[in-house]
Design a protein around this motif. Sequence first.
Motif, PDB file in Angstrom:
ATOM      1  N   UNK A  46       9.176 -12.716 -17.031  1.00 49.76           N
ATOM      2  CA  UNK A  46       9.185 -14.396 -16.749  1.00 49.76           C
ATOM      3  C   UNK A  46      10.177 -14.161 -15.290  1.00 49.76           C
ATOM      4  N   UNK A  47      10.398 -12.866 -14.758  1.00 49.29           N
ATOM      5  CA  UNK A  47      11.679 -13.415 -13.463  1.00 49.29           C
ATOM      6  C   UNK A  47      11.097 -13.717 -12.360  1.00 49.29           C
ATOM      7  N   UNK A  48      12.196 -14.292 -11.569  1.00 54.32           N
ATOM      8  CA  UNK A  48      11.725 -14.719 -10.140  1.00 54.32           C
ATOM      9  C   UNK A  48      10.634 -13.263  -9.272  1.00 54.32           C
ATOM     10  N   UNK A  49      10.567 -13.268  -7.951  1.00 55.16           N
ATOM     11  CA  UNK A  49       9.331 -12.742  -7.339  1.00 55.16           C
ATOM     12  C   UNK A  49      10.000 -10.771  -7.155  1.00 55.16           C
ATOM     13  N   UNK A  50       8.924 -10.080  -6.922  1.00 53.59           N
ATOM     14  CA  UNK A  50       8.408  -8.634  -7.251  1.00 53.59           C
ATOM     15  C   UNK A  50       7.778  -7.980  -5.872  1.00 53.59           C
ATOM     16  N   UNK A  51       8.469  -7.283  -5.736  1.00 53.26           N
ATOM     17  CA  UNK A  51       7.959  -6.666  -4.285  1.00 53.26           C
ATOM     18  C   UNK A  51       8.440  -5.121  -4.782  1.00 53.26           C
ATOM     19  N   UNK A  52       7.112  -4.195  -4.641  1.00 52.81           N
ATOM     20  CA  UNK A  52       7.137  -3.114  -4.457  1.00 52.81           C
ATOM     21  C   UNK A  52       7.165  -2.651  -3.603  1.00 52.81           C
ATOM     22  N   UNK A  53       7.618  -1.613  -2.668  1.00 49.07           N
ATOM     23  CA  UNK A  53       7.496  -0.430  -1.560  1.00 49.07           C
ATOM     24  C   UNK A  53       7.688   0.657  -1.804  1.00 49.07           C
ATOM     25  N   UNK A  54       7.232   1.818  -1.201  1.00 51.79           N
ATOM     26  CA  UNK A  54       7.849   2.981  -1.123  1.00 51.79           C
ATOM     27  C   UNK A  54       8.540   3.235  -1.175  1.00 51.79           C
ATOM     28  N   UNK A 107       0.414  -1.624  -0.542  1.00 51.38           N
ATOM     29  CA  UNK A 107      -0.165  -0.215  -0.283  1.00 51.38           C
ATOM     30  C   UNK A 107       0.984   1.033   0.134  1.00 51.38           C
ATOM     31  N   UNK A 108       2.070   0.875   0.716  1.00 51.91           N
ATOM     32  CA  UNK A 108       3.321   2.489   0.858  1.00 51.91           C
ATOM     33  C   UNK A 108       3.131   2.367  -0.587  1.00 51.91           C
ATOM     34  N   UNK A 109       3.351   1.679  -1.780  1.00 50.75           N
ATOM     35  CA  UNK A 109       3.345   1.835  -2.770  1.00 50.75           C
ATOM     36  C   UNK A 109       2.856   3.747  -3.965  1.00 50.75           C
ATOM     37  N   UNK A 110       2.027   3.294  -3.033  1.00 46.65           N
ATOM     38  CA  UNK A 110       1.089   4.602  -3.510  1.00 46.65           C
ATOM     39  C   UNK A 110      -0.106   5.307  -2.318  1.00 46.65           C
ATOM     40  N   UNK A 111       0.522   5.201  -1.708  1.00 48.10           N
ATOM     41  CA  UNK A 111      -0.249   6.401  -0.623  1.00 48.10           C
ATOM     42  C   UNK A 111       0.735   6.545  -0.010  1.00 48.10           C
ATOM     43  N   UNK A 112       0.955   8.068   0.960  1.00 51.25           N
ATOM     44  CA  UNK A 112       1.870   8.148   2.268  1.00 51.25           C
ATOM     45  C   UNK A 112       3.041   8.716   1.948  1.00 51.25           C
ATOM     46  N   UNK A 113       4.468   9.138   2.928  1.00 50.48           N
ATOM     47  CA  UNK A 113       4.930  10.327   2.188  1.00 50.48           C
ATOM     48  C   UNK A 113       6.434   9.734   1.247  1.00 50.48           C
ATOM     49  N   UNK A 114       6.075   8.415   1.503  1.00 53.50           N
ATOM     50  CA  UNK A 114       7.432   7.569   0.507  1.00 53.50           C
ATOM     51  C   UNK A 114       6.124   7.187  -0.452  1.00 53.50           C
ATOM     52  N   UNK A 115       4.921   7.547  -1.443  1.00 51.85           N
ATOM     53  CA  UNK A 115       4.128   6.558  -2.239  1.00 51.85           C
ATOM     54  C   UNK A 115       5.469   6.963  -3.114  1.00 51.85           C
ATOM     55  N   UNK A 116       5.159   5.765  -4.800  1.00 53.52           N
ATOM     56  CA  UNK A 116       5.670   6.080  -6.220  1.00 53.52           C
ATOM     57  C   UNK A 116       4.271   6.873  -7.125  1.00 53.52           C
ATOM     58  N   UNK A 117       4.887   7.626  -7.764  1.00 52.35           N
ATOM     59  CA  UNK A 117       4.287   7.799  -9.341  1.00 52.35           C
ATOM     60  C   UNK A 117       3.011   6.209  -9.821  1.00 52.35           C
ATOM     61  N   UNK A 118       2.572   6.194  -9.866  1.00 45.78           N
ATOM     62  CA  UNK A 118       1.432   5.165 -10.072  1.00 45.78           C
ATOM     63  C   UNK A 118       2.594   4.528 -11.543  1.00 45.78           C
ATOM     64  N   UNK A 119       2.477   5.910 -12.908  1.00 45.01           N
ATOM     65  CA  UNK A 119       2.869   4.869 -13.998  1.00 45.01           C
ATOM     66  C   UNK A 119       4.197   4.148 -12.983  1.00 45.01           C
ATOM     67  N   UNK A 120       4.984   4.324 -12.308  1.00 45.75           N
ATOM     68  CA  UNK A 120       6.253   3.514 -11.406  1.00 45.75           C
ATOM     69  C   UNK A 120       6.432   2.383 -11.572  1.00 45.75           C
TER      70      UNK A 120
END
Length: 150
Positions: free
Chosen positions: A141-149, A116-129
Amino acid sequence: MPDIVSPEVRSRMMSGIRGKNTRLELALRKGLHARGLRYRLHSKKLAGKPDLVFPKRRAVLFAHGCFWHGHDCKIFKWPSSRPEYWRSKIQRNRQRDAIAVLTLEADGWRVGVVWECALKGPSRLPLDVVLNSCEDWLRSGSGPLVIEGR
């Protein structure tokens, strides 16, 4: 410490919390669909009932709320009331998440988590990113993905 609102108000507030179709999930769904990526929703056949399932790409995406899944970020804060209850509940959620990821990976699925912090809060990223990262991961087709602020 007593609750500052009446039981009726607390009940109404808690009933507004969703497990499906959250703002984060809807933003991901809309953006990825617009980019031509097709998915299934909340598959009960898969461990953890992933929010988005991409069968063709053998990948799943979870849209995790920072509070409910105990993410270590600026959005997450331990509640001051009933701390034992909340620590236990959030720890169980974390354990359930870990088991679901291990099960999915053992079954040959690639697992991605968007916090959630990827799109909300002070450390959010732009939605397009965020959407670009998800799309690139799904198509690569690569391994695991984690997206956070930030």
